[in-house]
Scaffold this motif. Structure first.
Motif, PDB file in Angstrom:
ATOM      1  N   VAL A 128       0.836  -1.204   0.000  1.00  0.00           N
ATOM      2  CA  VAL A 128       0.000   0.000   0.000  1.00  0.00           C
ATOM      3  C   VAL A 128       0.872   1.255   0.000  1.00  0.00           C
ATOM      4  CG1 VAL A 128      -1.646   1.330   1.380  1.00  0.00           C
ATOM      5  CG2 VAL A 128      -1.980  -1.128   1.065  1.00  0.00           C
ATOM      6  N   ARG A 129       1.914   1.283   0.840  1.00  0.00           N
ATOM      7  CA  ARG A 129       2.829   2.438   0.872  1.00  0.00           C
ATOM      8  C   ARG A 129       3.498   2.646  -0.479  1.00  0.00           C
ATOM      9  NH1 ARG A 129       4.233   0.391   5.867  1.00  0.00           N
ATOM     10  NH2 ARG A 129       6.104  -0.571   5.028  1.00  0.00           N
ATOM     11  N   GLN A 130       3.974   1.551  -1.081  1.00  0.00           N
ATOM     12  CA  GLN A 130       4.675   1.643  -2.359  1.00  0.00           C
ATOM     13  C   GLN A 130       3.733   2.123  -3.463  1.00  0.00           C
ATOM     14  OE1 GLN A 130       8.024   1.177  -2.650  1.00  0.00           O
ATOM     15  NE2 GLN A 130       7.707   2.060  -4.654  1.00  0.00           N
ATOM     16  N   GLN A 131       2.505   1.619  -3.468  1.00  0.00           N
ATOM     17  CA  GLN A 131       1.540   2.073  -4.477  1.00  0.00           C
ATOM     18  C   GLN A 131       1.230   3.548  -4.288  1.00  0.00           C
ATOM     19  OE1 GLN A 131       0.324   0.199  -7.165  1.00  0.00           O
ATOM     20  NE2 GLN A 131      -0.161   2.285  -7.777  1.00  0.00           N
ATOM     21  N   ASP A 132       1.132   3.987  -3.050  1.00  0.00           N
ATOM     22  CA  ASP A 132       0.897   5.405  -2.763  1.00  0.00           C
ATOM     23  C   ASP A 132       2.051   6.258  -3.302  1.00  0.00           C
ATOM     24  OD1 ASP A 132      -0.575   7.594  -1.559  1.00  0.00           O
ATOM     25  OD2 ASP A 132       1.007   7.612  -0.024  1.00  0.00           O
TER      26      ASP A 132
ATOM     27  N   LYS B 270       3.542   9.672 -10.093  1.00  0.00           N
ATOM     28  CA  LYS B 270       2.865   9.785 -11.380  1.00  0.00           C
ATOM     29  C   LYS B 270       2.103  11.098 -11.465  1.00  0.00           C
ATOM     30  CE  LYS B 270      -0.259   7.207 -14.397  1.00  0.00           C
ATOM     31  NZ  LYS B 270      -1.015   5.964 -14.549  1.00  0.00           N
ATOM     32  N   LYS B 271       1.390  11.458 -10.399  1.00  0.00           N
ATOM     33  CA  LYS B 271       0.629  12.706 -10.379  1.00  0.00           C
ATOM     34  C   LYS B 271       1.552  13.916 -10.504  1.00  0.00           C
ATOM     35  CE  LYS B 271      -2.900  15.176  -7.791  1.00  0.00           C
ATOM     36  NZ  LYS B 271      -3.732  15.196  -6.596  1.00  0.00           N
ATOM     37  N   ALA B 272       2.721  13.846  -9.886  1.00  0.00           N
ATOM     38  CA  ALA B 272       3.686  14.949  -9.929  1.00  0.00           C
ATOM     39  C   ALA B 272       4.552  14.915 -11.192  1.00  0.00           C
ATOM     40  CB  ALA B 272       4.578  14.909  -8.688  1.00  0.00           C
ATOM     41  N   CYS B 273       4.321  13.927 -12.062  1.00  0.00           N
ATOM     42  CA  CYS B 273       5.138  13.738 -13.281  1.00  0.00           C
ATOM     43  C   CYS B 273       6.623  13.637 -12.932  1.00  0.00           C
ATOM     44  CB  CYS B 273       4.896  14.866 -14.277  1.00  0.00           C
ATOM     45  SG  CYS B 273       3.213  14.924 -14.890  1.00  0.00           S
ATOM     46  N   LYS B 274       6.909  12.956 -11.839  1.00  0.00           N
ATOM     47  CA  LYS B 274       8.287  12.776 -11.387  1.00  0.00           C
ATOM     48  C   LYS B 274       8.889  11.544 -12.059  1.00  0.00           C
ATOM     49  CE  LYS B 274      10.989  11.772  -7.280  1.00  0.00           C
ATOM     50  NZ  LYS B 274      10.920  11.344  -5.893  1.00  0.00           N
TER      51      LYS B 274
END
Length: 113
Positions: free
Chosen positions: A15-19, A25-29
């Motif tokens: 769960v931590r890793q998926q978060d 992904k959201k931050a386009c990092k």
């Protein structure tokens, strides 16, 4: 309070890793692998275009990388073959990577390609 069961620790880690992946992904990092792939393509394609001695320079890089990979336990011939495959693939002006559809592509900086 004792230690959590192994299955619970694994689930918590999942769960931590998926978060973390979702936030990146959201931050386009870019990931470490994204940076490494682009760096290798940039170095190889730039060397082919800008260096008359490209083959000599890339051969010495291949030999050094092969030695490093062999020290980690990889087969030397297979390592050299894979590096040669990447040289052929990365000689193009455009990176041969899958499009990341969740990103909004920008034009590369002048002189980059």
């Amino acid at each position: 309070m004792g230690r959590k069961p192994k299955s619970q620790r694994r689930e918590d880690q999942r769960v931590r890793q998926q978060d973390q992946r979702d936030k990146a992904k959201k931050a386009c990092k870019p990931s470490r692998d994204d940076v490494a792939r682009m760096t290798l393509w940039w170095l190889i394609s730039g060397t082919w275009k800008n260096d008359r001695n490209a083959r000599v320079r890339l051969d010495s890089v291949r030999d050094a990388l092969t030695d490093l990979l062999q020290a980690q336990g990889f087969d030397g011939q297979a390592a050299g073959d894979e590096i040669e495959r990447l040289y052929v693939l990365y000689r193009t002006d455009n990176p041969p990577f899958r499009i990341k559809r969740h990103l909004k592509p920008n034009q590369p900086p002048a002189g980059m390609i």
